[in-house]
Scaffold this motif. Structure first.
Motif, PDB file in Angstrom:
ATOM      1  N   PRO A  70     105.450  74.383 -20.766  1.00  0.00           N
ATOM      2  CA  PRO A  70     106.627  73.553 -21.042  1.00  0.00           C
ATOM      3  C   PRO A  70     106.305  72.342 -21.913  1.00  0.00           C
ATOM      4  N   ARG A  71     107.289  71.927 -22.668  1.00  0.00           N
ATOM      5  CA  ARG A  71     107.166  70.690 -23.430  1.00  0.00           C
ATOM      6  C   ARG A  71     107.513  69.535 -22.501  1.00  0.00           C
ATOM      7  N   LYS A  72     106.806  68.430 -22.638  1.00  0.00           N
ATOM      8  CA  LYS A  72     106.997  67.281 -21.759  1.00  0.00           C
ATOM      9  C   LYS A  72     107.346  66.054 -22.587  1.00  0.00           C
ATOM     10  N   GLU A  73     108.336  65.334 -22.129  1.00  0.00           N
ATOM     11  CA  GLU A  73     108.739  64.063 -22.739  1.00  0.00           C
ATOM     12  C   GLU A  73     108.781  63.004 -21.649  1.00  0.00           C
ATOM     13  N   GLY A  74     108.522  61.766 -22.002  1.00  0.00           N
ATOM     14  CA  GLY A  74     108.571  60.658 -21.049  1.00  0.00           C
ATOM     15  C   GLY A  74     107.358  60.646 -20.145  1.00  0.00           C
ATOM     16  N   ASP A  75     107.281  59.610 -19.313  1.00  0.00           N
ATOM     17  CA  ASP A  75     106.219  59.496 -18.329  1.00  0.00           C
ATOM     18  C   ASP A  75     106.696  58.626 -17.180  1.00  0.00           C
ATOM     19  N   ALA A  76     105.895  58.567 -16.131  1.00  0.00           N
ATOM     20  CA  ALA A  76     106.296  57.831 -14.932  1.00  0.00           C
ATOM     21  C   ALA A  76     106.528  56.348 -15.217  1.00  0.00           C
ATOM     22  N   GLN A  77     105.746  55.780 -16.123  1.00  0.00           N
ATOM     23  CA  GLN A  77     105.900  54.358 -16.427  1.00  0.00           C
ATOM     24  C   GLN A  77     107.247  54.056 -17.085  1.00  0.00           C
ATOM     25  N   SER A  78     107.792  55.019 -17.815  1.00  0.00           N
ATOM     26  CA  SER A  78     109.088  54.808 -18.466  1.00  0.00           C
ATOM     27  C   SER A  78     110.241  55.044 -17.498  1.00  0.00           C
ATOM     28  N   GLY A  79     109.955  55.650 -16.339  1.00  0.00           N
ATOM     29  CA  GLY A  79     110.988  55.883 -15.339  1.00  0.00           C
ATOM     30  C   GLY A  79     111.672  57.239 -15.451  1.00  0.00           C
ATOM     31  N   TRP A  80     111.235  58.088 -16.363  1.00  0.00           N
ATOM     32  CA  TRP A  80     111.815  59.426 -16.490  1.00  0.00           C
ATOM     33  C   TRP A  80     110.812  60.394 -17.089  1.00  0.00           C
ATOM     34  N   VAL A  81     110.951  61.640 -16.705  1.00  0.00           N
ATOM     35  CA  VAL A  81     110.133  62.725 -17.248  1.00  0.00           C
ATOM     36  C   VAL A  81     111.065  63.905 -17.489  1.00  0.00           C
ATOM     37  N   LEU A  82     110.901  64.558 -18.614  1.00  0.00           N
ATOM     38  CA  LEU A  82     111.669  65.750 -18.929  1.00  0.00           C
ATOM     39  C   LEU A  82     110.696  66.873 -19.248  1.00  0.00           C
ATOM     40  N   LEU A  83     110.873  68.010 -18.564  1.00  0.00           N
ATOM     41  CA  LEU A  83     110.054  69.200 -18.808  1.00  0.00           C
ATOM     42  C   LEU A  83     110.978  70.286 -19.321  1.00  0.00           C
ATOM     43  N   ASP A  84     110.653  70.830 -20.471  1.00  0.00           N
ATOM     44  CA  ASP A  84     111.483  71.858 -21.095  1.00  0.00           C
ATOM     45  C   ASP A  84     110.766  73.201 -21.010  1.00  0.00           C
ATOM     46  N   TYR A  85     111.260  74.067 -20.128  1.00  0.00           N
ATOM     47  CA  TYR A  85     110.703  75.399 -19.950  1.00  0.00           C
ATOM     48  C   TYR A  85     111.458  76.426 -20.788  1.00  0.00           C
ATOM     49  N   GLY A  86     112.328  75.986 -21.665  1.00  0.00           N
ATOM     50  CA  GLY A  86     113.131  76.898 -22.482  1.00  0.00           C
ATOM     51  C   GLY A  86     114.451  77.213 -21.802  1.00  0.00           C
ATOM     52  N   GLY A  87     114.444  78.185 -20.897  1.00  0.00           N
ATOM     53  CA  GLY A  87     115.652  78.543 -20.170  1.00  0.00           C
ATOM     54  C   GLY A  87     115.997  77.576 -19.063  1.00  0.00           C
ATOM     55  N   VAL A  88     115.054  76.689 -18.733  1.00  0.00           N
ATOM     56  CA  VAL A  88     115.263  75.682 -17.681  1.00  0.00           C
ATOM     57  C   VAL A  88     114.727  74.350 -18.176  1.00  0.00           C
ATOM     58  N   VAL A  89     115.536  73.312 -18.030  1.00  0.00           N
ATOM     59  CA  VAL A  89     115.110  71.952 -18.356  1.00  0.00           C
ATOM     60  C   VAL A  89     115.138  71.140 -17.074  1.00  0.00           C
ATOM     61  N   VAL A  90     114.075  70.381 -16.831  1.00  0.00           N
ATOM     62  CA  VAL A  90     113.940  69.556 -15.626  1.00  0.00           C
ATOM     63  C   VAL A  90     113.929  68.097 -16.043  1.00  0.00           C
ATOM     64  N   HIS A  91     114.748  67.291 -15.398  1.00  0.00           N
ATOM     65  CA  HIS A  91     114.794  65.853 -15.683  1.00  0.00           C
ATOM     66  C   HIS A  91     114.755  65.107 -14.365  1.00  0.00           C
TER      67      HIS A  91
END
Length: 91
Positions: A70-91
């Motif tokens: 998955p592609r990852k954006e953000g981090d814990a210090q910013s207060g959000w993380v987004l994981l892009d698995y293609g058919g599923v996105v986790v925020h």
């Protein structure tokens, strides 16, 4: 692909529940949006919990070998993380 994405979404929800994620919501976006089939939202009570959840998902939830990790954006210090698995996105 939608059945595979739904299975992946349920695995993600299970992993989040196991690590004490809060207010977990699985949205079915089939036919509604063009970039994903499912969207998983989760709330964390602290920066440390957010880091642990993100790391655990990357470690525990595996995608089929034919797809990239998955592609990852953000981090814990910013207060959000987004994981892009293609058919599923986790925020």
């Amino acid at each position: 692909m939608p059945a595979e994405a739904l299975t992946l979404a349920h695995a993600i929800v299970g992993a989040l529940e196991a690590k004490k994620g809060e207010d977990i919501l699985l949205l079915d976006l089939l036919g509604v949006c063009s970039f994903t089939d499912y969207f998983v939202l989760c709330t964390c009570s602290s920066e440390r919990t957010l880091q642990a959840l993100g790391d655990d998902l990357l470690e525990q939830v595996r995608v089929p070998q034919s797809r990239s990790s998955p592609r990852k954006e953000g981090d814990a210090q910013s207060g959000w993380v987004l994981l892009d698995y293609g058919g599923v996105v986790v925020h």
